[in-house]
Write an enzyme that holds these catalytic residues in place. Structure first.
Site, PDB file in Angstrom:
ATOM      1  N   ASN A   9       0.882  -1.172   0.000  1.00 39.93           N
ATOM      2  CA  ASN A   9       0.000   0.000   0.000  1.00 39.93           C
ATOM      3  C   ASN A   9       0.915   1.215   0.000  1.00 39.93           C
ATOM      4  O   ASN A   9       1.439   1.601   1.031  1.00 39.93           O
ATOM      5  CB  ASN A   9      -0.887  -0.034   1.258  1.00 39.93           C
ATOM      6  CG  ASN A   9      -1.692   1.249   1.421  1.00 39.93           C
ATOM      7  OD1 ASN A   9      -1.781   2.060   0.497  1.00 39.93           O
ATOM      8  ND2 ASN A   9      -2.270   1.444   2.599  1.00 39.93           N
ATOM      9  N   TRP A  10       1.094   1.764  -1.188  1.00 38.58           N
ATOM     10  CA  TRP A  10       2.049   2.878  -1.307  1.00 38.58           C
ATOM     11  C   TRP A  10       1.539   4.153  -0.669  1.00 38.58           C
ATOM     12  O   TRP A  10       2.287   5.103  -0.491  1.00 38.58           O
ATOM     13  CB  TRP A  10       2.365   3.149  -2.789  1.00 38.58           C
ATOM     14  CG  TRP A  10       3.074   2.053  -3.499  1.00 38.58           C
ATOM     15  CD1 TRP A  10       3.643   0.936  -2.936  1.00 38.58           C
ATOM     16  CD2 TRP A  10       3.320   1.955  -4.913  1.00 38.58           C
ATOM     17  NE1 TRP A  10       4.232   0.161  -3.911  1.00 38.58           N
ATOM     18  CE2 TRP A  10       4.040   0.761  -5.132  1.00 38.58           C
ATOM     19  CE3 TRP A  10       2.997   2.749  -6.007  1.00 38.58           C
ATOM     20  CZ2 TRP A  10       4.442   0.353  -6.407  1.00 38.58           C
ATOM     21  CZ3 TRP A  10       3.388   2.354  -7.274  1.00 38.58           C
ATOM     22  CH2 TRP A  10       4.113   1.161  -7.465  1.00 38.58           C
ATOM     23  N   LYS A  11       0.262   4.223  -0.392  1.00 37.90           N
ATOM     24  CA  LYS A  11      -0.352   5.462   0.108  1.00 37.90           C
ATOM     25  C   LYS A  11      -0.029   6.608  -0.851  1.00 37.90           C
ATOM     26  O   LYS A  11       0.096   6.378  -2.051  1.00 37.90           O
ATOM     27  CB  LYS A  11       0.094   5.736   1.556  1.00 37.90           C
ATOM     28  CG  LYS A  11      -0.076   4.491   2.439  1.00 37.90           C
ATOM     29  CD  LYS A  11       0.070   4.738   3.894  1.00 37.90           C
ATOM     30  CE  LYS A  11      -0.150   3.440   4.656  1.00 37.90           C
ATOM     31  NZ  LYS A  11      -0.139   3.610   6.103  1.00 37.90           N
ATOM     32  N   HIS A  95      -9.549   1.625   4.553  1.00 38.33           N
ATOM     33  CA  HIS A  95      -8.292   1.813   5.274  1.00 38.33           C
ATOM     34  C   HIS A  95      -8.523   2.799   6.425  1.00 38.33           C
ATOM     35  O   HIS A  95      -9.308   3.743   6.293  1.00 38.33           O
ATOM     36  CB  HIS A  95      -7.208   2.335   4.330  1.00 38.33           C
ATOM     37  CG  HIS A  95      -5.856   2.307   4.979  1.00 38.33           C
ATOM     38  ND1 HIS A  95      -5.441   3.278   5.845  1.00 38.33           N
ATOM     39  CD2 HIS A  95      -4.854   1.386   4.920  1.00 38.33           C
ATOM     40  CE1 HIS A  95      -4.229   2.965   6.291  1.00 38.33           C
ATOM     41  NE2 HIS A  95      -3.850   1.831   5.739  1.00 38.33           N
ATOM     42  N   GLU A  97      -6.913   5.198   7.466  1.00 39.98           N
ATOM     43  CA  GLU A  97      -6.671   6.606   7.125  1.00 39.98           C
ATOM     44  C   GLU A  97      -7.876   7.202   6.390  1.00 39.98           C
ATOM     45  O   GLU A  97      -8.203   8.379   6.557  1.00 39.98           O
ATOM     46  CB  GLU A  97      -5.377   6.729   6.301  1.00 39.98           C
ATOM     47  CG  GLU A  97      -4.155   6.481   7.193  1.00 39.98           C
ATOM     48  CD  GLU A  97      -2.952   5.871   6.500  1.00 39.98           C
ATOM     49  OE1 GLU A  97      -2.875   5.890   5.264  1.00 39.98           O
ATOM     50  OE2 GLU A  97      -2.081   5.349   7.226  1.00 39.98           O
ATOM     51  N   GLU A 167      -5.649  -4.409  10.631  1.00 36.45           N
ATOM     52  CA  GLU A 167      -4.621  -3.393  10.815  1.00 36.45           C
ATOM     53  C   GLU A 167      -4.899  -2.597  12.085  1.00 36.45           C
ATOM     54  O   GLU A 167      -5.680  -1.633  12.065  1.00 36.45           O
ATOM     55  CB  GLU A 167      -4.593  -2.431   9.618  1.00 36.45           C
ATOM     56  CG  GLU A 167      -4.296  -3.111   8.299  1.00 36.45           C
ATOM     57  CD  GLU A 167      -3.692  -2.140   7.283  1.00 36.45           C
ATOM     58  OE1 GLU A 167      -2.639  -2.460   6.734  1.00 36.45           O
ATOM     59  OE2 GLU A 167      -4.272  -1.060   7.066  1.00 36.45           O
ATOM     60  N   GLY A 173       2.402   2.565  10.622  1.00 33.33           N
ATOM     61  CA  GLY A 173       3.384   3.628  10.414  1.00 33.33           C
ATOM     62  C   GLY A 173       4.082   4.080  11.688  1.00 33.33           C
ATOM     63  O   GLY A 173       4.748   5.101  11.704  1.00 33.33           O
ATOM     64  N   SER A 212       3.258  -1.858  10.364  1.00 29.49           N
ATOM     65  CA  SER A 212       4.706  -1.946  10.593  1.00 29.49           C
ATOM     66  C   SER A 212       5.266  -3.348  10.348  1.00 29.49           C
ATOM     67  O   SER A 212       6.151  -3.800  11.074  1.00 29.49           O
ATOM     68  CB  SER A 212       5.064  -1.449  11.994  1.00 29.49           C
ATOM     69  OG  SER A 212       4.662  -0.094  12.148  1.00 29.49           O
ATOM     70  N   GLY A 234       4.878   1.337   4.710  1.00 28.53           N
ATOM     71  CA  GLY A 234       6.233   1.884   4.590  1.00 28.53           C
ATOM     72  C   GLY A 234       7.221   0.948   3.899  1.00 28.53           C
ATOM     73  O   GLY A 234       7.964   1.362   2.998  1.00 28.53           O
TER      74      GLY A 234
HETATM   75  P1  PGA Z   1       2.678   0.428   7.612  1.00 28.34           P
HETATM   76  O1  PGA Z   1       1.235   0.668   6.982  1.00 28.34           O
HETATM   77  O2  PGA Z   1       3.208  -0.865   7.077  1.00 28.34           O
HETATM   78  O3  PGA Z   1       3.505   1.618   7.171  1.00 28.34           O
HETATM   79  O4  PGA Z   1       2.508   0.386   9.106  1.00 28.34           O
HETATM   80  C1  PGA Z   1       0.341  -0.386   6.782  1.00 28.34           C
HETATM   81  C2  PGA Z   1      -0.946   0.134   6.186  1.00 28.34           C
HETATM   82  O5  PGA Z   1      -1.385   1.223   6.571  1.00 28.34           O
HETATM   83  O6  PGA Z   1      -1.559  -0.521   5.299  1.00 28.34           O
END
Ligand code: PGA
Length: 250
Positions: A9-11, A95, A97, A167, A173, A212, A234
């Protein structure tokens, strides 16, 4: 036996130049990936470039969000049919976010899940609790509520065409990963809850862990019986790190 899925997931990261390099690096390392299915979820505007670079490779691709509506006056939104035109197989829905910064409700996320399925895409439904919710001891009820929105709208059988990603918001993150035991506990809960509706769907469902995940902790997480891969933020921006997670599933 469920085939593990490792999805990046590159965001909102990258540039045309950096994603070209990243995808070259991933493709070059795919020969070492023995077991996992691999995919990347890119910012929508890069999907044509991603398609061009990944077509014919064993790496799949998808988007990070999609509209619940089929078409029409929804400025700024992207329809499932548009994702299909660019060869997407996957789309992330719900997600944390999106839920937090765009106020996406459980009901809206469920409608996005349904729209994705109807268009032949594989929705990756994200669920997970915040730190405050974990500390209040309501992790299971939060995850159950998020799952039930989909089950109520479409029935548990709809999950046969989807993927769930657990998640924990406090692990995204932050560098703080759920322990394999903490994650397994929630993954088992998710599978049991779905099994209460449909045992076969629960058994076949891939439940990814996200938060993470890195090459150094992926193996012990994926080794747990109910953890079927990862949704990687990440660490998916670096080819070596991402491949390290993909091969951890070997
Ligand atoms: P992260 O993000 O690996 O940077 O913790 C995971 C995600 O939000 O899908």
């Amino acid at each position: 036996m469920r085939q593990p899925l490792v999805a990046g997931n590159w965001k909102m990261n990258g540039s045309l130049e950096s994603i070209t390099r990243l995808l070259d690096g991933i493709k070059a390392g795919m020969a070492d990936v023995k077991r996992a299915e691999v995919a990347v979820c890119a910012p929508a505007i890069y999907l044509p470039a991603v398609q061009q670079q990944l077509q014919g490779s064993s790496v799949g691709w998808g988007a990070q969000d999609v509209s619940a509506e089929p078409s029409g006056a929804y400025t700024g939104e992207i329809a499932t049919s548009m994702l299909g035109e660019f060869g997407c197989r996957y789309v992330i829905v719900g997600h944390s976010e999106r839920r937090a910064y765009h106020a996406e409700s459980d009901e809206l996320v469920a409608r996005k899940f349904a729209a994705a399925r109807a268009a032949g895409l594989v929705p990756i439904l994200c669920v997970g609790e915040t730190l405050a919710e974990r500390e209040q001891g309501i992790t299971e009820s939060v995850v159950a509520r998020q799952l039930d929105a989909v089950i109520d709208l479409e029935g548990a059988a709809a999950l046969a065409n989807g993927v769930v990603a657990y998640e924990p918001v406090w692990a995204i993150g932050t560098g703080e990963t759920a322990t394999p035991e903490q994650a397994q506990e929630v993954h088992a809960f998710i599978r049991q809850r779905i099994a209460g509706h449909d045992a076969a769907v629960a058994e076949g469902l891939r439940i990814l862990y996200g938060g993470s995940m890195k090459p150094g902790n992926a193996q012990e997480l994926i080794a747990k019986p109910d953890i079927d891969g990862g949704l990687i933020g990440g660490a998916s921006l670096d080819a070596a790190d991402f491949l390290g997670i993909c091969t951890a599933a070997n």
